[in-house]
Design an enzyme around this catalytic site. Structure first.
Site, mmCIF file in Angstrom:
data_model
loop_
_atom_site.group_PDB
_atom_site.id
_atom_site.type_symbol
_atom_site.label_atom_id
_atom_site.label_comp_id
_atom_site.label_asym_id
_atom_site.label_seq_id
_atom_site.Cartn_x
_atom_site.Cartn_y
_atom_site.Cartn_z
ATOM 1 N N HIS A 270 0.834 -1.195 0.000
ATOM 2 C CA HIS A 270 0.000 0.000 0.000
ATOM 3 C C HIS A 270 0.868 1.243 0.000
ATOM 4 O O HIS A 270 2.041 1.196 0.374
ATOM 5 C CB HIS A 270 -0.930 0.024 1.217
ATOM 6 C CG HIS A 270 -0.207 -0.011 2.531
ATOM 7 N ND1 HIS A 270 0.261 -1.187 3.082
ATOM 8 C CD2 HIS A 270 0.146 0.960 3.414
ATOM 9 C CE1 HIS A 270 0.847 -0.936 4.237
ATOM 10 N NE2 HIS A 270 0.798 0.371 4.459
ATOM 11 N N CYS B 179 2.163 3.558 11.791
ATOM 12 C CA CYS B 179 3.109 3.056 10.791
ATOM 13 C C CYS B 179 3.398 4.182 9.806
ATOM 14 O O CYS B 179 2.726 5.222 9.831
ATOM 15 C CB CYS B 179 2.554 1.827 10.079
ATOM 16 S SG CYS B 179 1.143 2.149 8.992
#
Length: 702
Positions: free
Chosen positions: A65, A208
């Site tokens: 992603h 993240c």
């Protein structure tokens, strides 16, 4: 919401055998639907995200992603692979692959939908249904949370639980698992809590680099593990949709804290003064129960985080001592890299000051008297002596800083005092670089051992300020002076003598080896080992000729990758995309300055061609530099310190040879590549958006 994934974005028979091919196959579907405008540019962004941290998860899941300016709207593509594709998960290949594409400015509502998918991936019923679904339309409906026709009817996809109002999207960034009540809290579930009979309470923060997937999967895993353990878990997800701060009352009532992050925790001071576990986000996904057990154990022992420590919010994985359950080899690498990362700025500053002193006053300036006793403002030699002596003072910190921050990487702030003391003792007994390594590891181990002792509550306040520094410094000092100092000093002397005796073929082979190491990971752990080895040799007032040859070989090899990429983008620009050609222009300056980071964008996009080519060129340069007898007293500077290099012309020849070799290999290998099945041949700006570069890069120009 329902348009994020359609049947056209599903491939239930994904045939790709690598993560790059899988990402390309799914991205091509996005391009066909008008969701992605530049295939190569988007895949380069995916590869760059993968370089930060592998996106494989336990349970057969891969979630590549990224945010990208080439994405027109938030999009999700799904592929199912019978053979499996390796995305770096510990338990093996992934058979369920989700490519998540978010625009650079995606709104909160869309990002909340993507975060809901991330949470659903922790649901075994959801993933089992995806493995058994029979057609693309049913798979897309299942992921959207609709009732798929004839597919078993498992609900709970991306639209479930998403707020109707986009402004409410950020509310998803606080998730509380309160299934464990006082009635269900039995056995030891109240261990460490202030009120007997109530469940143990944990607050956690997950984040993240992209803030789309891992952040929310970690939150879901911690909540689920908390429910099973009879523990109340409140999670603050600091994701792309922003974050809603946990209620201060919830934090105040918590018995422990878990930080699962790969980017700095925002406003970390709020959690100070509590037992804390600090680890990477994937540890929370893969081992949530272990983390909960670890923080409960710290609470039982009375281990708390000081306010100053919690406020350091920028702690990175290099500064953390490795998560629970990681192998000893991994932890040791992290600890050593912590010390080296903090040491290198002292090397650069001190070394360049010494180099300037030599450049202005000549090599005899090391015999000048102290500038405190003799300094004439109008004399160049006085200024040269000043620069040399300041650089010498900076160099004197190398071993103590190395030892101190190795201990810091192991035991956080309590490790600093014994680490610096042990490193200073290593200098006193002439144990040098090896002594600093030993002192740092011993200091960290001693502090960690002291922290495991159960301490009465009345004494906990003075532990980090008085007790731990006192006891650990005394123990480390005893070991360094009396037990292991002399053997280490002897080993250091033997290594120095061996280097001094290197000549001929042995020196050339050493140069080639150091060149390979410098170009293997472009500033990563292997590169830093070679650089630290070289700088340790010249960190004395009068370095040996062999040590200066090693320093010259290391710097020359480190300049090769960015210079070669710059040359390759100049002579064969059609092999590179527009972004890489722009990076090539900057790489000229970065390479000439001995900043290896200039090659990272190329290695991230195409590691299988760029990294081996760089290693070959680096080995050639290192070997030639040693063969030519080039020497260097400065640890940094690139072409700007050429006047300080012994045999400068041959030194530049060695660099040019390595650059030409790497450039030729990159051009040949890129010219031989074949397009992926179904992919269009690269055009004038085409490039192969290959896999990510191995390893996280630290900001060290080496």
């Amino acid at each position: 919401m329902s348009d994020m994934i359609t049947a056209d974005l599903v491939d239930l028979d994904l045939s790709a055998d690598t993560k790059e091919a899988a990402a390309r196959a799914l991205a091509e579907r996005m391009v066909a639907q008008g969701r992605v405008t530049d295939l190569d540019g988007f895949l380069a962004d995916v590869a760059a995200r993968e370089a930060q941290m592998p996106t494989g998860l336990d349970g057969g899941i891969g979630i590549p992603h990224c945010r990208s300016e080439h994405v027109t709207e938030p999009t999700l593509a799904f592929g199912r692979s019978a053979a499996g594709v390796d995305f770096g998960a510990a338990d093996g290949p992934a058979d369920l692959i989700f490519l998540i594409a978010a625009p650079a400015g995606a709104d909160d509502a869309h990002l909340t939908i993507l975060s809901s998918l991330a949470r659903q991936l922790m649901n075994a019923e959801f993933t089992d249904a995806l493995r058994s679904v029979g057609d693309a339309s049913a798979a897309a409906a299942l992921i959207r949370g609709e009732e798929p026709t004839g597919a078993g009817g498992v609900s709970g996809g991306v639209s479930e639980g998403v707020p109707e109002n986009a402004s409410e999207g950020a509310e998803d960034s606080v998730a509380v698992s309160a299934a464990a009540s006082a009635e269900t809290a039995t056995g030891s579930s109240d261990e460490g809590s202030d009120e007997p009979g109530r469940p143990f309470r944990i607050v956690a923060v997950t984040s993240c680099p992209t803030g789309i997937a891992h952040t929310y999967m970690a939150a879901e895993a911690l909540e689920h593990a908390g429910r099973e353990a009879g523990v109340e878990v409140a999670v603050e997800t600091q994701g792309s949709a922003g974050f809603t701060r946990l209620d201060p009352a919830v934090i105040e009532a918590a018995d422990g804290v878990i930080f699962a992050h790969d980017v700095p925790v925002r406003e970390k001071d709020r959690f100070a003064g509590k037992p804390t576990v600090d680890t990477g986000v994937k540890a929370a996904i893969n081992r949530p129960a272990e983390l909960i057990g670890e923080v409960r154990g710290k609470a039982a022992r009375g281990e708390v985080t000081a306010a100053g420590s919690a406020g350091s919010g920028g702690a990175s994985p290099v500064e953390r001592g490795g998560g629970a359950g990681e192998g000893y080899g991994t932890k040791l690498r992290v600890w050593l890299m912590s010390g080296v990362s903090y040491m290198v700025p002292f090397v650069a500053a001190g070394g360049l000051l010494i180099a300037l002193g030599f450049a202005i006053g000549g090599y005899e300036i090391n015999k000048a008297p102290s500038v405190m006793d003799h300094f004439v403002w109008s004399q160049a030699d006085s200024w040269a002596a000043l620069l040399f002596q300041i650089g010498g003072v900076a160099f004197a910190f190398l071993v103590p800083v190395l030892a101190g921050y190795i201990a810091y990487g192991m035991a956080d702030r309590p490790g600093l005092v014994p680490g610096f003391v042990g490193g200073s003792i290593a200098l006193t007994i002439n144990a040098g670089f090896l002594g600093g390594l030993a002192a740092g590891l011993i200091s960290g181990a001693v502090v960690m051992a002291i922290q495991r002792v159960r301490i009465p509550a009345a004494l906990r306040g003075i532990m980090p300020v008085v007790v731990i520094p006192l006891i650990s410094s005394a123990v480390v000092g005893f070991l360094m002076f009396v037990v292991i100092g002399k053997p280490i000093a002897s080993a250091q002397k033997a290594m120095t003598d061996w280097l001094s005796d290197l000549s001929g073929a042995n020196a050339i082979l050493l140069g080639a080896l150091l060149g390979l190491m410098m170009c293997f990971d472009l500033g990563g752990p292997v590169n830093k080992v070679a650089y630290a080895f070289a700088t340790a040799g010249i960190a004395v007032s009068d370095p040996s000729d062999s040590a200066m040859k090693i320093m010259a070989a290391v710097m020359a090899a480190g300049m090769v990758p960015p210079l070669a990429m710059a040359l390759a983008t100049t002579v064969r620009s059609k092999l590179f995309n527009a972004a890489e050609r722009e990076n090539g222009k900057a790489a000229w300056v970065l390479g000439a300055s001995f900043i290896s980071e200039g090659a990272i964008p190329f290695a991230a996009a195409d590691p299988l061609r760029v990294i081996p080519s760089s290693m070959v060129g680096g080995a050639v340069t290192g070997a030639l530099s040693m063969a030519f007898g080039a020497t260097l007293r400065a640890p940094h500077g690139g072409i700007f310190v050429v006047p300080l290099i012994g045999n400068p012309l041959l030194y530049l020849v060695a660099i040019a040879a390595g650059v030409c070799v790497t450039t030729a290999l990159v051009i040949v290998l890129k010219g031989l590549r074949k397009p992926a099945p179904g992919a269009a041949a690269p055009g004038p700006g085409g490039a192969d958006p290959s896999a990510s570069a191995p390893g996280a890069k630290q900001p060290v120009a080496a």
